[in-house]
Design a protein around this motif. Structure first.
Motif, PDB file in Angstrom:
ATOM      1  N   HIS A  41       0.873  -1.170   0.000  1.00 44.06           N
ATOM      2  CA  HIS A  41       0.000   0.000   0.000  1.00 44.06           C
ATOM      3  C   HIS A  41       0.912   1.223   0.000  1.00 44.06           C
ATOM      4  CE1 HIS A  41      -3.309   2.707   0.780  1.00 44.06           C
ATOM      5  NE2 HIS A  41      -2.687   3.191   1.836  1.00 44.06           N
ATOM      6  N   CYS A  42       0.888   1.969  -1.079  1.00 43.87           N
ATOM      7  CA  CYS A  42       1.817   3.096  -1.237  1.00 43.87           C
ATOM      8  C   CYS A  42       1.272   4.332  -0.529  1.00 43.87           C
ATOM      9  CB  CYS A  42       2.036   3.393  -2.719  1.00 43.87           C
ATOM     10  SG  CYS A  42       2.891   2.043  -3.579  1.00 43.87           S
ATOM     11  N   ASP A  43       1.995   4.754   0.497  1.00 46.31           N
ATOM     12  CA  ASP A  43       1.607   5.939   1.251  1.00 46.31           C
ATOM     13  C   ASP A  43       2.852   6.608   1.800  1.00 46.31           C
ATOM     14  OD1 ASP A  43       2.420   4.169   3.183  1.00 46.31           O
ATOM     15  OD2 ASP A  43       0.534   4.132   4.304  1.00 46.31           O
ATOM     16  N   CYS A  44       2.666   7.573   2.676  1.00 45.26           N
ATOM     17  CA  CYS A  44       3.797   8.324   3.236  1.00 45.26           C
ATOM     18  C   CYS A  44       4.740   7.420   4.012  1.00 45.26           C
ATOM     19  CB  CYS A  44       3.267   9.438   4.140  1.00 45.26           C
ATOM     20  SG  CYS A  44       4.561  10.393   4.978  1.00 45.26           S
ATOM     21  N   THR A  45       4.195   6.463   4.778  1.00 49.16           N
ATOM     22  CA  THR A  45       5.040   5.567   5.571  1.00 49.16           C
ATOM     23  C   THR A  45       5.982   4.771   4.693  1.00 49.16           C
ATOM     24  OG1 THR A  45       3.345   5.377   7.293  1.00 49.16           O
ATOM     25  CG2 THR A  45       5.048   3.682   7.234  1.00 49.16           C
ATOM     26  N   LEU A  46       5.458   4.199   3.612  1.00 49.71           N
ATOM     27  CA  LEU A  46       6.310   3.427   2.705  1.00 49.71           C
ATOM     28  C   LEU A  46       7.369   4.324   2.068  1.00 49.71           C
ATOM     29  CD1 LEU A  46       6.933   0.749   1.348  1.00 49.71           C
ATOM     30  CD2 LEU A  46       5.266   1.318  -0.428  1.00 49.71           C
ATOM     31  N   ASN A  89      11.347  -1.733  -7.761  1.00 40.80           N
ATOM     32  CA  ASN A  89      10.763  -3.079  -7.835  1.00 40.80           C
ATOM     33  C   ASN A  89       9.483  -3.209  -7.022  1.00 40.80           C
ATOM     34  OD1 ASN A  89      12.815  -4.139  -9.500  1.00 40.80           O
ATOM     35  ND2 ASN A  89      14.153  -4.441  -7.730  1.00 40.80           N
ATOM     36  N   VAL A  90       9.066  -2.123  -6.382  1.00 45.22           N
ATOM     37  CA  VAL A  90       7.841  -2.151  -5.580  1.00 45.22           C
ATOM     38  C   VAL A  90       6.676  -1.681  -6.440  1.00 45.22           C
ATOM     39  CG1 VAL A  90       6.653  -1.113  -3.625  1.00 45.22           C
ATOM     40  CG2 VAL A  90       9.029  -1.801  -3.395  1.00 45.22           C
ATOM     41  N   ILE A  91       5.655  -2.526  -6.556  1.00 41.60           N
ATOM     42  CA  ILE A  91       4.446  -2.182  -7.296  1.00 41.60           C
ATOM     43  C   ILE A  91       3.331  -1.869  -6.297  1.00 41.60           C
ATOM     44  CG2 ILE A  91       2.764  -2.931  -9.016  1.00 41.60           C
ATOM     45  CD1 ILE A  91       5.592  -2.631 -10.102  1.00 41.60           C
ATOM     46  N   CYS A  92       2.661  -0.758  -6.497  1.00 42.54           N
ATOM     47  CA  CYS A  92       1.583  -0.358  -5.594  1.00 42.54           C
ATOM     48  C   CYS A  92       0.332  -1.200  -5.865  1.00 42.54           C
ATOM     49  CB  CYS A  92       1.239   1.116  -5.789  1.00 42.54           C
ATOM     50  SG  CYS A  92       2.618   2.257  -5.506  1.00 42.54           S
ATOM     51  N   LYS A  93       0.006  -2.077  -4.945  1.00 41.14           N
ATOM     52  CA  LYS A  93      -1.254  -2.816  -5.058  1.00 41.14           C
ATOM     53  C   LYS A  93      -2.419  -1.855  -4.827  1.00 41.14           C
ATOM     54  CE  LYS A  93      -3.946  -6.519  -5.100  1.00 41.14           C
ATOM     55  NZ  LYS A  93      -4.164  -7.348  -6.304  1.00 41.14           N
ATOM     56  N   THR A  94      -2.264  -1.036  -3.783  1.00 40.96           N
ATOM     57  CA  THR A  94      -3.207   0.048  -3.499  1.00 40.96           C
ATOM     58  C   THR A  94      -2.394   1.289  -3.174  1.00 40.96           C
ATOM     59  OG1 THR A  94      -3.303  -0.591  -1.147  1.00 40.96           O
ATOM     60  CG2 THR A  94      -4.996  -1.496  -2.610  1.00 40.96           C
ATOM     61  N   SER A  95      -3.066   2.429  -3.113  1.00 39.87           N
ATOM     62  CA  SER A  95      -2.352   3.680  -2.854  1.00 39.87           C
ATOM     63  C   SER A  95      -3.304   4.712  -2.283  1.00 39.87           C
ATOM     64  CB  SER A  95      -1.720   4.213  -4.148  1.00 39.87           C
ATOM     65  OG  SER A  95      -1.124   5.484  -3.932  1.00 39.87           O
ATOM     66  N   VAL A  96      -2.729   5.703  -1.587  1.00 39.75           N
ATOM     67  CA  VAL A  96      -3.551   6.809  -1.089  1.00 39.75           C
ATOM     68  C   VAL A  96      -4.114   7.612  -2.255  1.00 39.75           C
ATOM     69  CG1 VAL A  96      -2.420   7.027   1.148  1.00 39.75           C
ATOM     70  CG2 VAL A  96      -1.444   8.180  -0.824  1.00 39.75           C
ATOM     71  N   LEU A  97      -3.450   7.527  -3.397  1.00 44.52           N
ATOM     72  CA  LEU A  97      -3.956   8.120  -4.630  1.00 44.52           C
ATOM     73  C   LEU A  97      -4.349   6.987  -5.573  1.00 44.52           C
ATOM     74  CD1 LEU A  97      -1.340  10.977  -5.179  1.00 44.52           C
ATOM     75  CD2 LEU A  97      -3.639  11.170  -4.226  1.00 44.52           C
ATOM     76  N   ASP A  98      -5.621   6.904  -5.898  1.00 44.70           N
ATOM     77  CA  ASP A  98      -6.126   5.773  -6.690  1.00 44.70           C
ATOM     78  C   ASP A  98      -5.402   5.614  -8.018  1.00 44.70           C
ATOM     79  OD1 ASP A  98      -7.937   5.214  -4.708  1.00 44.70           O
ATOM     80  OD2 ASP A  98      -9.578   6.329  -5.635  1.00 44.70           O
ATOM     81  N   GLU A  99      -4.962   6.721  -8.601  1.00 43.09           N
ATOM     82  CA  GLU A  99      -4.328   6.630  -9.917  1.00 43.09           C
ATOM     83  C   GLU A  99      -2.960   5.960  -9.873  1.00 43.09           C
ATOM     84  OE1 GLU A  99      -3.741  10.975  -8.498  1.00 43.09           O
ATOM     85  OE2 GLU A  99      -5.248   9.383  -8.369  1.00 43.09           O
ATOM     86  N   HIS A 100      -2.399   5.774  -8.670  1.00 41.85           N
ATOM     87  CA  HIS A 100      -1.091   5.129  -8.542  1.00 41.85           C
ATOM     88  C   HIS A 100      -1.188   3.612  -8.379  1.00 41.85           C
ATOM     89  CE1 HIS A 100       0.793   9.150  -7.006  1.00 41.85           C
ATOM     90  NE2 HIS A 100       0.625   9.120  -8.322  1.00 41.85           N
ATOM     91  N   ALA A 101      -2.371   3.100  -8.161  1.00 45.64           N
ATOM     92  CA  ALA A 101      -2.552   1.648  -7.997  1.00 45.64           C
ATOM     93  C   ALA A 101      -2.121   0.924  -9.268  1.00 45.64           C
ATOM     94  CB  ALA A 101      -4.006   1.334  -7.675  1.00 45.64           C
ATOM     95  N   ALA A 103       4.104  12.578  -7.108  1.00 45.61           N
ATOM     96  CA  ALA A 103       3.571  13.309  -5.956  1.00 45.61           C
ATOM     97  C   ALA A 103       4.311  12.903  -4.691  1.00 45.61           C
ATOM     98  CB  ALA A 103       2.078  13.032  -5.792  1.00 45.61           C
ATOM     99  N   ASP A 104       4.557  13.881  -3.841  1.00 44.47           N
ATOM    100  CA  ASP A 104       5.155  13.604  -2.539  1.00 44.47           C
ATOM    101  C   ASP A 104       4.034  13.115  -1.621  1.00 44.47           C
ATOM    102  OD1 ASP A 104       6.431  13.483  -0.141  1.00 44.47           O
ATOM    103  OD2 ASP A 104       7.278  15.493  -0.212  1.00 44.47           O
ATOM    104  N   LEU A 105       4.019  11.812  -1.360  1.00 43.55           N
ATOM    105  CA  LEU A 105       2.907  11.216  -0.622  1.00 43.55           C
ATOM    106  C   LEU A 105       2.823  11.697   0.818  1.00 43.55           C
ATOM    107  CD1 LEU A 105       3.134   7.550  -1.954  1.00 43.55           C
ATOM    108  CD2 LEU A 105       1.814   9.472  -2.851  1.00 43.55           C
ATOM    109  N   CYS A 106       3.915  12.258   1.343  1.00 45.71           N
ATOM    110  CA  CYS A 106       3.899  12.740   2.721  1.00 45.71           C
ATOM    111  C   CYS A 106       3.293  14.136   2.840  1.00 45.71           C
ATOM    112  CB  CYS A 106       5.314  12.748   3.306  1.00 45.71           C
ATOM    113  SG  CYS A 106       5.979  11.094   3.587  1.00 45.71           S
ATOM    114  N   ASN A 107       3.072  14.807   1.709  1.00 45.16           N
ATOM    115  CA  ASN A 107       2.464  16.132   1.734  1.00 45.16           C
ATOM    116  C   ASN A 107       0.976  16.094   1.465  1.00 45.16           C
ATOM    117  OD1 ASN A 107       4.720  17.637   2.363  1.00 45.16           O
ATOM    118  ND2 ASN A 107       5.350  17.861   0.235  1.00 45.16           N
ATOM    119  N   LEU A 108       0.460  14.926   1.139  1.00 48.05           N
ATOM    120  CA  LEU A 108      -0.954  14.830   0.780  1.00 48.05           C
ATOM    121  C   LEU A 108      -1.893  15.222   1.919  1.00 48.05           C
ATOM    122  CD1 LEU A 108      -1.037  11.581  -1.364  1.00 48.05           C
ATOM    123  CD2 LEU A 108      -1.068  13.948  -2.135  1.00 48.05           C
TER     124      LEU A 108
END
Length: 259
Positions: free
Chosen positions: A148-153, A169-181, A192-197
């Motif tokens: 799950h791609c987010d600020c923590t990752l 090599n990391v593929i986002c299965k899910t993400s805080v932004l749907d378009e990144h899945a 996008a800087d996921l920690c600024n979202l």
């Protein structure tokens, strides 16, 4: 001279016998310390192979002198805190092809700086604590996990050695932004800087709230003006409906003022 030669021969034989005895003791000791279901061997250090051993958890009786540890292809679901803390010589750790979902914050405490290779690929890891890989010097393999791609990752990967290769090599299965899945994490992080979202989301929320209040105020003002106009029109119609009488000049002025 004959006695000396005889003494030397016997001494050499005794040394060889003693050396063999010591090696046998060491081998027996290592074998006796080998975890159940695992195979232990010496090749540049102690190698412990527990592959395909139907393990449901990481053995807690691993020999302290372990250098290479293979725990792949088992049914391990978590990596507890400080489980490897006594393995100060550990260089290679393979935990691939398990069912790992949880990695505790201090899971690699004690081996983070000695590990050279860490394989966590082909598991079920969605997220980890932001400090789980702190001080980790190893080249990590974490592909083929439902991340799950987010600020923590993003913070985790930035703290890891060779993070560019790892992130790619990391593929986002899910993400805080749907378009990144379904996209590589590296591409998502570049977009996008996921920690600024969260901060941006808060800014947008404040902007929407302020716009809502502004709209309400304008609507109230418009309503107030229209209501006053309606009241004035009714008042004028009421005055016109009164019985006609001779108006004095000052009264006519008053009516004109009201209009």
């Amino acid at each position: 001279m004959h006695l000396v030669d005889l003494w030397l021969t016997r001494s050499l034989s005794m040394c060889l016998l003693l050396q063999s005895f010591v090696l046998m003791i060491l081998c027996f000791h290592s074998a006796s310390m080998c975890p159940k279901g695992c195979l232990c061997s010496h090749s540049g250090g102690l190698n412990v192979s527990c592959s395909n051993a139907n393990l449901k958890e990481i053995p807690r009786d691993l020999p302290p002198e372990t250098v290479l540890l293979y725990l792949d292809s088992n049914q391990i679901t978590s990596i507890p805190n400080e489980i490897f803390k006594d393995l100060h010589q550990l260089r290679v750790l393979n935990l691939s092809k398990n069912g790992i979902e949880f990695i505790d914050e201090h899971a690699f405490k004690g081996v983070a700086e000695t590990l050279q290779t860490l394989d966590l690929s082909d598991n079920r890891i969605k997220s980890v604590h932001k400090n789980a890989f702190n001080n980790l010097k190893a080249r990590a393999r974490i592909a083929n996990n439902p991340w799950h791609c987010d600020c923590t990752l993003q913070q985790v990967l930035r703290s890891m050695a060779s993070n560019h290769e790892t992130a790619n090599n990391v593929i986002c299965k899910t993400s805080v932004l749907d378009e990144h899945a379904g996209r590589p994490f590296l591409n998502a992080a570049n977009d996008a800087d996921l920690c600024n979202l969260p901060r941006k989301t808060t800014d947008y929320a404040m902007l929407v709230t302020m716009f809502g209040w502004f709209t309400m105020v304008i609507s109230y003002v418009v309503y107030y003006v229209r209501q006053n106009q309606e009241d004035a029109r009714r008042h004028l119609e009421y005055l016109k409906s009164l019985p006609s009488r001779q108006k004095k000049p000052d009264e006519a002025d008053d009516i004109s003022t009201v209009v």
